[in-house]
Enzyme design. Structure first.
Site, mmCIF file in Angstrom:
data_model
loop_
_atom_site.group_PDB
_atom_site.id
_atom_site.type_symbol
_atom_site.label_atom_id
_atom_site.label_comp_id
_atom_site.label_asym_id
_atom_site.label_seq_id
_atom_site.Cartn_x
_atom_site.Cartn_y
_atom_site.Cartn_z
ATOM 1 N N GLU A 123 20.445 13.689 17.712
ATOM 2 C CA GLU A 123 21.267 12.877 18.632
ATOM 3 C C GLU A 123 20.563 12.641 19.965
ATOM 4 O O GLU A 123 21.196 12.617 21.012
ATOM 5 C CB GLU A 123 22.635 13.537 18.877
ATOM 6 C CG GLU A 123 23.564 13.493 17.706
ATOM 7 C CD GLU A 123 23.681 12.090 17.122
ATOM 8 O OE1 GLU A 123 23.579 11.115 17.887
ATOM 9 O OE2 GLU A 123 23.827 11.979 15.904
HETATM 10 C C1 FAD Z 1 18.563 18.562 10.647
HETATM 11 C C2 FAD Z 1 18.520 17.180 11.179
HETATM 12 C C3 FAD Z 1 19.620 16.360 11.039
HETATM 13 C C4 FAD Z 1 19.559 15.037 11.477
HETATM 14 N N1 FAD Z 1 20.604 14.185 11.216
HETATM 15 C C5 FAD Z 1 20.422 12.858 11.409
HETATM 16 C C6 FAD Z 1 21.398 11.911 10.940
HETATM 17 O O1 FAD Z 1 22.427 12.282 10.378
HETATM 18 N N2 FAD Z 1 21.157 10.593 11.131
HETATM 19 C C7 FAD Z 1 20.031 10.134 11.733
HETATM 20 O O2 FAD Z 1 19.864 8.928 11.854
HETATM 21 N N3 FAD Z 1 19.088 11.010 12.196
HETATM 22 C C8 FAD Z 1 19.263 12.349 12.037
HETATM 23 N N4 FAD Z 1 18.306 13.234 12.470
HETATM 24 C C9 FAD Z 1 17.136 12.721 13.138
HETATM 25 C C10 FAD Z 1 17.071 13.090 14.604
HETATM 26 O O3 FAD Z 1 17.998 12.344 15.339
HETATM 27 C C11 FAD Z 1 15.618 12.884 15.050
HETATM 28 O O4 FAD Z 1 14.869 13.939 14.475
HETATM 29 C C12 FAD Z 1 15.453 12.873 16.553
HETATM 30 O O5 FAD Z 1 16.044 11.727 17.093
HETATM 31 C C13 FAD Z 1 13.983 12.920 16.968
HETATM 32 O O6 FAD Z 1 13.208 11.998 16.265
HETATM 33 P P1 FAD Z 1 11.863 12.490 15.542
HETATM 34 O O7 FAD Z 1 12.206 13.674 14.720
HETATM 35 O O8 FAD Z 1 11.256 11.329 14.867
HETATM 36 O O9 FAD Z 1 10.951 13.000 16.709
HETATM 37 P P2 FAD Z 1 10.030 12.059 17.674
HETATM 38 O O10 FAD Z 1 10.808 10.868 18.097
HETATM 39 O O11 FAD Z 1 8.719 11.864 17.026
HETATM 40 O O12 FAD Z 1 9.888 13.024 18.903
HETATM 41 C C14 FAD Z 1 8.947 14.123 18.961
HETATM 42 C C15 FAD Z 1 8.847 14.605 20.405
HETATM 43 O O13 FAD Z 1 8.385 13.543 21.240
HETATM 44 C C16 FAD Z 1 9.293 13.320 22.303
HETATM 45 N N5 FAD Z 1 9.366 11.889 22.576
HETATM 46 C C17 FAD Z 1 9.462 10.881 21.694
HETATM 47 N N6 FAD Z 1 9.561 9.705 22.331
HETATM 48 C C18 FAD Z 1 9.543 9.977 23.644
HETATM 49 C C19 FAD Z 1 9.635 9.177 24.822
HETATM 50 N N7 FAD Z 1 9.786 7.856 24.762
HETATM 51 N N8 FAD Z 1 9.571 9.790 26.010
HETATM 52 C C20 FAD Z 1 9.446 11.126 26.092
HETATM 53 N N9 FAD Z 1 9.370 11.931 25.023
HETATM 54 C C21 FAD Z 1 9.419 11.364 23.808
HETATM 55 C C22 FAD Z 1 10.621 13.867 21.831
HETATM 56 O O14 FAD Z 1 11.442 14.260 22.917
HETATM 57 C C23 FAD Z 1 10.184 15.053 20.974
HETATM 58 O O15 FAD Z 1 10.023 16.183 21.767
HETATM 59 C C24 FAD Z 1 18.388 14.570 12.108
HETATM 60 C C25 FAD Z 1 17.309 15.432 12.306
HETATM 61 C C26 FAD Z 1 17.354 16.709 11.829
HETATM 62 C C27 FAD Z 1 16.153 17.589 12.015
#
Ligand code: FAD
Length: 600
Positions: free
Chosen positions: A442
């Site tokens: 989220e």
């Molecule tokens: C168990 C679990 C349940 C989930 N449930 C859902 C769901 O039901 N529906 C759904 O759609 N998603 C879901 N998610 C996805 C979740 O919302 C994402 O994992 C989250 O938004 C982060 O995206 P990412 O994992 O691709 O990490 P990334 O976006 O790759 O981020 C990696 C790191 O980089 C940082 N970062 C990235 N972009 C920036 C920026 N512009 N500025 C500064 N820092 C940045 C982040 O803060 C983080 O620390 C779930 C994830 C998990 C692990």
């Protein structure tokens, strides 16, 4: 150990003494309710939690879901337990009587579901996500869509998901590539891959309603080209029965460190030509609609994090009262019996920190629910708009503060229990693993900090920022002439520091590189969060002080003194941290910004 996961005394204090939930019964929507009906609903929540979820909590954690290539297998006890929530009317008790709900205020709903969060942990996610999905369709879908999808979700026959994330688009949803193609009869076909979709496949319900973000072919790039679609697992016939299977396939399950009651899925849309999707609202406005669900989910995440922290606190507290180990430094007699570890001041420090974090966080979440009630049912339009402004501003803090400090509290619960906390004979290590997701999904903490500083603070000429500061100022005025005047002065000084930091950092945006200026945005979020929690604690302190003035019986006196001590702990040990964060923010400290990728 710990037959009960939460302190009912504390729940009642927050609801009735801190936030005066009973006064809501004066509003027309809640006129049929009384404190008795609120308490009866909370009692039902507790009964279902203790009967159906607490006994299977550890089994759910040990037996993670599996996929045999065709079907998902879950611990069989999960379905009857979820059915018990639905049958007791606890899945969406805030909805209208005519829709089968109890028409409870959201603040009371939050307390009703607190026992379920505590005992069911992340298994409750099936219910809460379904609810948020139904609320979005109700707000932005057509009457036909409400009839077809919301009704069965409210009845507990269908469940819902939120399908945004893709392998190449997590925090940066602007880059999502799932595609919607218009077909000849005006419908849409969806193709693409989504990952991490919670509850994306299972056999707990007759159907699963995915809310999918996708880009209509030819739509503009970026967030302005994103649309929202209802994509069911099974198509639904005219008579409401399930039709053929839609072109949505489970590509696999993820193995998570915690939250194992809730499936985490990779979904493929359109491997056989395109999944049938139904547009919600208008094309290209999908992200705006999805924010309806995301904002609700953000408050839900904060609440889940706070309750998991409370649960760990309660468990480690019960343990510390019973575990004999060592003697006080002042006692030199080896013949004497060991004392229970709660007698050691350092153990009390760890318990007090947990109490300050967990009860501060949960009180903030209940305040968020109270604002959501006011937004809908406060008497005047101006009051409703004011509540909306406050809630909108505070959402990144309600999401991230409990998510960051909840796991810290759970880590301390492990520490209180020593080696016994680290092994899975006790659930505190599971609480930590469950809670560790919350700063990630989220919107990560980093993303929330950019939202707060970059959007929420300057938005509408600083309207939300000013409104929150004014609320805090009001409490300071109230506390200034009371027993708590020293704490009021500390909060006043913290508010001034916060304002200086805000002016300095936003003033720098005009002339400096924005990536440099915002490189300390998490420190800003930490500072703002700590000031807000100090304010919430001062409010709890005032309510506890009022309780003491009423000459309570001894047990209640202990309760109120505990509240005041936790408030003092937060002001002495936590609030001063803001001056360190503020320095980094005000000085636009460039240490992280200057660090070059090659230097690592
Ligand atoms: C168990 C679990 C349940 C989930 N449930 C859902 C769901 O039901 N529906 C759904 O759609 N998603 C879901 N998610 C996805 C979740 O919302 C994402 O994992 C989250 O938004 C982060 O995206 P990412 O994992 O691709 O990490 P990334 O976006 O790759 O981020 C990696 C790191 O980089 C940082 N970062 C990235 N972009 C920036 C920026 N512009 N500025 C500064 N820092 C940045 C982040 O803060 C983080 O620390 C779930 C994830 C998990 C692990």
């Amino acid at each position: 150990m710990a037959a009960q996961a939460l302190s009912e005394r504390d729940l009642a204090f927050m609801l009735y003494e801190l936030f005066d939930a009973e006064s809501l019964t004066k509003r027309p929507r809640y006129a049929d309710h009384s404190r008795d009906t609120f308490d009866a609903a909370i009692e039902t929540g507790k009964t279902v939690a203790l009967k159906h979820f607490l006994p299977i909590r550890q089994q759910v954690d040990i037996n993670e879901p599996t996929f045999d290539g065709e079907r998902v297998h879950l611990l069989p006890e999960i379905k009857p337990a979820l059915d018990a929530i639905i049958e007791a009317g606890l899945a969406a008790p805030e909805t209208d009587f005519e829709d089968g709900g109890m028409q409870l205020p959201l603040i009371v709903t939050n307390a009703v579901q607190a026992h379920l969060w505590a005992a069911a942990s992340t298994t409750f996610g099936y219910i809460s996500l379904t609810n948020a999905n139904a609320n979005l369709i109700e707000a932005h879908g057509s009457p036909e869509q409400v009839e077809k999808w919301v009704k069965p979700m409210r009845e507990g026959r269908f469940m819902g998901t939120m399908a945004m994330t893709e392998p190449g688009a997590g925090s940066g949803l602007a880059d999502l590539t799932t595609t919607a193609t218009r077909d000849e009869d005006g419908g849409y076909r969806i193709t693409g891959n989504k990952i991490f979709i919670s509850g994306g496949d299972h056999e707990l319900s007759e159907n699963i309603v995915h809310l999918v973000l996708a880009r209509v072919k030819g739509a503009p790039k970026g967030v302005k080209g994103i649309s929202l679609f209802i994509v069911p697992k099974f198509l639904v016939n005219e008579d409401g029965s399930n039709g053929e299977r839609n072109d949505v396939a489970l590509a696999g399950l993820f193995h998570k460190m915690g939250g194992r009651g809730h499936t985490s899925t990779a979904l493929s849309f359109g491997e056989k030509g395109g999944a049938v999707g139904y547009l919600v609202g208008e094309e290209n406005r999908g992200l705006m609609y999805m924010f309806h669900m995301m904002n609700e989910a953000r408050i839900m995440v904060g609440t889940g994090a706070a309750i998991t922290a409370l649960t760990g606190y309660q468990y480690s507290l019960d343990y510390a009262r019973e575990r004999p180990q060592g003697r006080l430094l002042a006692n030199k007699d080896p013949e004497s019996s060991p004392i229970n570890i709660i007698e050691h001041p350092d153990v009390r420090r760890m318990l007090l920190t947990q109490k300050a974090y967990a009860e501060g966080a949960y009180a903030l979440c209940l305040y968020g629910s109270q604002l959501a009630d006011d937004e809908k049912t406060a008497e005047t339009e101006a009051e409703r708009a004011h509540a909306h402004t406050l809630l909108d501003f505070l959402t990144p803090i309600i999401k991230s503060w409990p998510s960051e400090y909840g796991p810290q509290a759970n880590s301390l619960a492990i520490q209180v229990m020593g080696g016994h906390g680290y092994i899975n004979e006790h659930p505190v290590e599971m609480f930590y693993r469950d809670n560790r997701l919350n700063p990630i999904h989220e919107g990560t903490t980093g993303i929330q900090s950019l939202d707060l500083l970059g959007r929420k603070v300057p938005m509408n000429k600083f309207a939300g920022y000013r409104a929150v500061l004014a609320e805090m100022q009001q409490t300071i005025e109230q506390a200034r002439d009371s027993e708590l005047s020293l704490f009021a002065a500390d909060l006043q000084a913290a508010l001034e520091e916060l304002q200086q930091a805000t002016s300095a950092v936003l003033g720098a945006t005009a002339e400096k590189n924005p990536d440099l200026v915002f490189s300390n945005s998490v420190s800003y979020l930490e500072m703002f969060g700590h000031v807000v929690i100090a304010w919430i604690w001062l409010r709890q302190g005032l309510a506890a002080d009022a309780g003491l003035q009423r000459n309570p019986h001894p047990e209640d006196e202990h309760f109120y003194r505990g509240k005041l001590q936790a408030m003092q702990y937060f002001f002495r040990s936590e609030l001063p941290k803001i001056y360190h964060w503020s320095k980094l923010v005000k000085e636009i400290d460039s240490t992280s910004f200057d660090m070059q990728p090659e230097w690592f």
